[in-house]
Design a protein around this motif. Structure first.
Motif, mmCIF file in Angstrom:
data_model
loop_
_atom_site.group_PDB
_atom_site.id
_atom_site.type_symbol
_atom_site.label_atom_id
_atom_site.label_comp_id
_atom_site.label_asym_id
_atom_site.label_seq_id
_atom_site.Cartn_x
_atom_site.Cartn_y
_atom_site.Cartn_z
ATOM 1 N N ARG A 1 4.115 -9.490 -3.176
ATOM 2 C CA ARG A 1 4.545 -8.078 -3.186
ATOM 3 C C ARG A 1 4.727 -7.531 -1.778
ATOM 4 O O ARG A 1 5.602 -6.704 -1.546
ATOM 5 C CB ARG A 1 3.520 -7.225 -3.928
ATOM 6 C CG ARG A 1 3.308 -7.617 -5.374
ATOM 7 C CD ARG A 1 2.447 -6.577 -6.101
ATOM 8 N NE ARG A 1 1.108 -6.463 -5.550
ATOM 9 C CZ ARG A 1 0.589 -5.316 -5.091
ATOM 10 N NH1 ARG A 1 1.284 -4.207 -5.135
ATOM 11 N NH2 ARG A 1 -0.649 -5.296 -4.615
ATOM 12 N N PHE A 2 3.880 -7.962 -0.856
ATOM 13 C CA PHE A 2 3.919 -7.474 0.527
ATOM 14 C C PHE A 2 4.462 -8.566 1.441
ATOM 15 O O PHE A 2 4.214 -9.754 1.227
ATOM 16 C CB PHE A 2 2.526 -7.091 1.007
ATOM 17 C CG PHE A 2 1.924 -5.873 0.361
ATOM 18 C CD1 PHE A 2 2.488 -5.262 -0.753
ATOM 19 C CD2 PHE A 2 0.772 -5.316 0.881
ATOM 20 C CE1 PHE A 2 1.926 -4.148 -1.334
ATOM 21 C CE2 PHE A 2 0.189 -4.201 0.316
ATOM 22 C CZ PHE A 2 0.762 -3.617 -0.804
ATOM 23 N N THR A 3 5.167 -8.137 2.483
ATOM 24 C CA THR A 3 5.672 -9.068 3.495
ATOM 25 C C THR A 3 5.418 -8.500 4.879
ATOM 26 O O THR A 3 5.830 -7.365 5.169
ATOM 27 C CB THR A 3 7.176 -9.317 3.316
ATOM 28 O OG1 THR A 3 7.439 -9.809 2.009
ATOM 29 C CG2 THR A 3 7.660 -10.342 4.339
ATOM 30 N N ILE A 4 4.763 -9.288 5.703
ATOM 31 C CA ILE A 4 4.512 -8.890 7.086
ATOM 32 C C ILE A 4 5.586 -9.519 7.974
ATOM 33 O O ILE A 4 6.044 -10.638 7.723
ATOM 34 C CB ILE A 4 3.097 -9.306 7.540
ATOM 35 C CG1 ILE A 4 2.731 -8.663 8.877
ATOM 36 C CG2 ILE A 4 2.951 -10.826 7.592
ATOM 37 C CD1 ILE A 4 1.260 -8.858 9.262
ATOM 38 N N SER A 5 5.986 -8.794 9.004
ATOM 39 C CA SER A 5 6.952 -9.328 9.955
ATOM 40 C C SER A 5 6.719 -8.658 11.309
ATOM 41 O O SER A 5 6.009 -7.659 11.398
ATOM 42 C CB SER A 5 8.387 -9.093 9.477
ATOM 43 O OG SER A 5 8.656 -7.708 9.361
ATOM 44 N N VAL B 1 4.060 7.566 -3.208
ATOM 45 C CA VAL B 1 5.090 6.846 -3.953
ATOM 46 C C VAL B 1 4.588 6.585 -5.363
ATOM 47 O O VAL B 1 3.367 6.470 -5.579
ATOM 48 C CB VAL B 1 5.452 5.524 -3.225
ATOM 49 C CG1 VAL B 1 4.270 4.576 -3.167
ATOM 50 C CG2 VAL B 1 6.659 4.863 -3.841
ATOM 51 N N GLN B 2 5.498 6.494 -6.292
ATOM 52 C CA GLN B 2 5.112 6.182 -7.667
ATOM 53 C C GLN B 2 4.854 4.680 -7.808
ATOM 54 O O GLN B 2 5.406 3.857 -7.054
ATOM 55 C CB GLN B 2 6.207 6.605 -8.630
ATOM 56 C CG GLN B 2 6.332 8.109 -8.803
ATOM 57 C CD GLN B 2 7.285 8.481 -9.925
ATOM 58 O OE1 GLN B 2 8.210 7.736 -10.255
ATOM 59 N NE2 GLN B 2 7.074 9.648 -10.516
ATOM 60 N N ALA B 3 4.045 4.350 -8.784
ATOM 61 C CA ALA B 3 3.784 2.941 -9.070
ATOM 62 C C ALA B 3 5.113 2.211 -9.312
ATOM 63 O O ALA B 3 6.006 2.745 -9.975
ATOM 64 C CB ALA B 3 2.879 2.812 -10.283
ATOM 65 N N GLY B 4 5.200 1.015 -8.738
ATOM 66 C CA GLY B 4 6.438 0.248 -8.821
ATOM 67 C C GLY B 4 7.373 0.469 -7.657
ATOM 68 O O GLY B 4 8.347 -0.277 -7.493
ATOM 69 N N GLY B 5 7.086 1.469 -6.858
ATOM 70 C CA GLY B 5 7.936 1.791 -5.722
ATOM 71 C C GLY B 5 7.623 0.949 -4.501
ATOM 72 O O GLY B 5 6.786 0.043 -4.544
ATOM 73 N N MET C 1 6.068 -3.239 1.599
ATOM 74 C CA MET C 1 5.230 -3.212 0.402
ATOM 75 C C MET C 1 6.095 -2.878 -0.803
ATOM 76 O O MET C 1 6.664 -1.782 -0.871
ATOM 77 C CB MET C 1 4.117 -2.173 0.562
ATOM 78 C CG MET C 1 3.291 -2.367 1.827
ATOM 79 S SD MET C 1 1.862 -1.276 1.904
ATOM 80 C CE MET C 1 2.668 0.310 1.975
ATOM 81 N N ASN C 2 6.198 -3.808 -1.720
ATOM 82 C CA ASN C 2 6.989 -3.631 -2.933
ATOM 83 C C ASN C 2 6.092 -3.649 -4.153
ATOM 84 O O ASN C 2 4.947 -4.104 -4.091
ATOM 85 C CB ASN C 2 8.032 -4.740 -3.041
ATOM 86 C CG ASN C 2 9.021 -4.744 -1.892
ATOM 87 O OD1 ASN C 2 9.351 -3.696 -1.337
ATOM 88 N ND2 ASN C 2 9.499 -5.918 -1.540
ATOM 89 N N THR C 3 6.624 -3.169 -5.246
ATOM 90 C CA THR C 3 5.898 -3.140 -6.523
ATOM 91 C C THR C 3 4.493 -2.586 -6.317
ATOM 92 O O THR C 3 3.482 -3.186 -6.719
ATOM 93 C CB THR C 3 5.825 -4.552 -7.144
ATOM 94 O OG1 THR C 3 7.068 -5.232 -6.963
ATOM 95 C CG2 THR C 3 5.538 -4.464 -8.638
ATOM 96 N N LEU C 4 4.433 -1.441 -5.704
ATOM 97 C CA LEU C 4 3.140 -0.842 -5.383
ATOM 98 C C LEU C 4 2.384 -0.442 -6.637
ATOM 99 O O LEU C 4 2.979 -0.042 -7.656
ATOM 100 C CB LEU C 4 3.334 0.357 -4.466
ATOM 101 C CG LEU C 4 3.595 -0.024 -3.001
ATOM 102 C CD1 LEU C 4 4.255 1.120 -2.253
ATOM 103 C CD2 LEU C 4 2.303 -0.432 -2.329
ATOM 104 N N LYS C 5 1.065 -0.543 -6.537
ATOM 105 C CA LYS C 5 0.177 -0.230 -7.646
ATOM 106 C C LYS C 5 -0.800 0.874 -7.211
ATOM 107 O O LYS C 5 -1.087 1.001 -6.008
ATOM 108 C CB LYS C 5 -0.630 -1.466 -8.038
ATOM 109 C CG LYS C 5 0.215 -2.674 -8.398
ATOM 110 C CD LYS C 5 -0.667 -3.876 -8.672
ATOM 111 C CE LYS C 5 0.159 -5.108 -9.004
ATOM 112 N NZ LYS C 5 -0.699 -6.285 -9.269
#
Length: 122
Positions: free
Chosen positions: A67-71, A12-16, A83-87
């Motif tokens: 940025r991350f959420t566990i469930s 994935v691209q950064a920000g994805g 995982m959001n706003t990946l770096k």
């Protein structure tokens, strides 16, 4: 016998965003706290997030907070990591693990999956 299988990794691209899934097979999923860890090449395995047996408590590494959420879904024996706003520095193999009570320490976890690769391009 507990068996864990991760899925959902990829490039994935950064920000994805990506959503990792972990399928638990065995007895009494709701008896386990679940964790996500990651390991980048040449680095030690590090804690990412963990969640209590009923989902009431969740903890995160500072680097992924917000940025991350566990469930988890105890009816389906599944645990997830959104995982959001990946770096680029999130690039690693991500592992799902099961333990008796929430912990940030890899050695506290008895059961591990095989891992799924997450690669974030800049």
């Amino acid at each position: 016998q507990v068996h864990l299988v991760e899925s959902g990794g990829g490039l994935v691209q950064a920000g994805g965003s990506l959503r990792l899934s972990c399928a638990f097979s065995g007895r009494a999923f709701d008896a386990y706290a679940m964790g996500w860890f990651r390991q980048a090449p040449g680095k030690e395995r590090e804690f990412v997030s963990c969640i209590s047996w009923n989902g009431g408590d969740a903890y995160y590494h500072d680097s992924v907070k917000g940025r991350f959420t566990i469930s988890r879904d105890n009816a389906r024996n599944m645990v997830y990591l959104q995982m959001n706003t990946l770096k680029p520095e999130d690039t690693a193999v991500y592992y799902c693990a099961a333990t008796g009570s929430v912990s940030r320490t890899p050695s506290d976890y008895r059961h591990w999956g095989q891992g799924t690769q997450v690669t974030v391009s800049s």
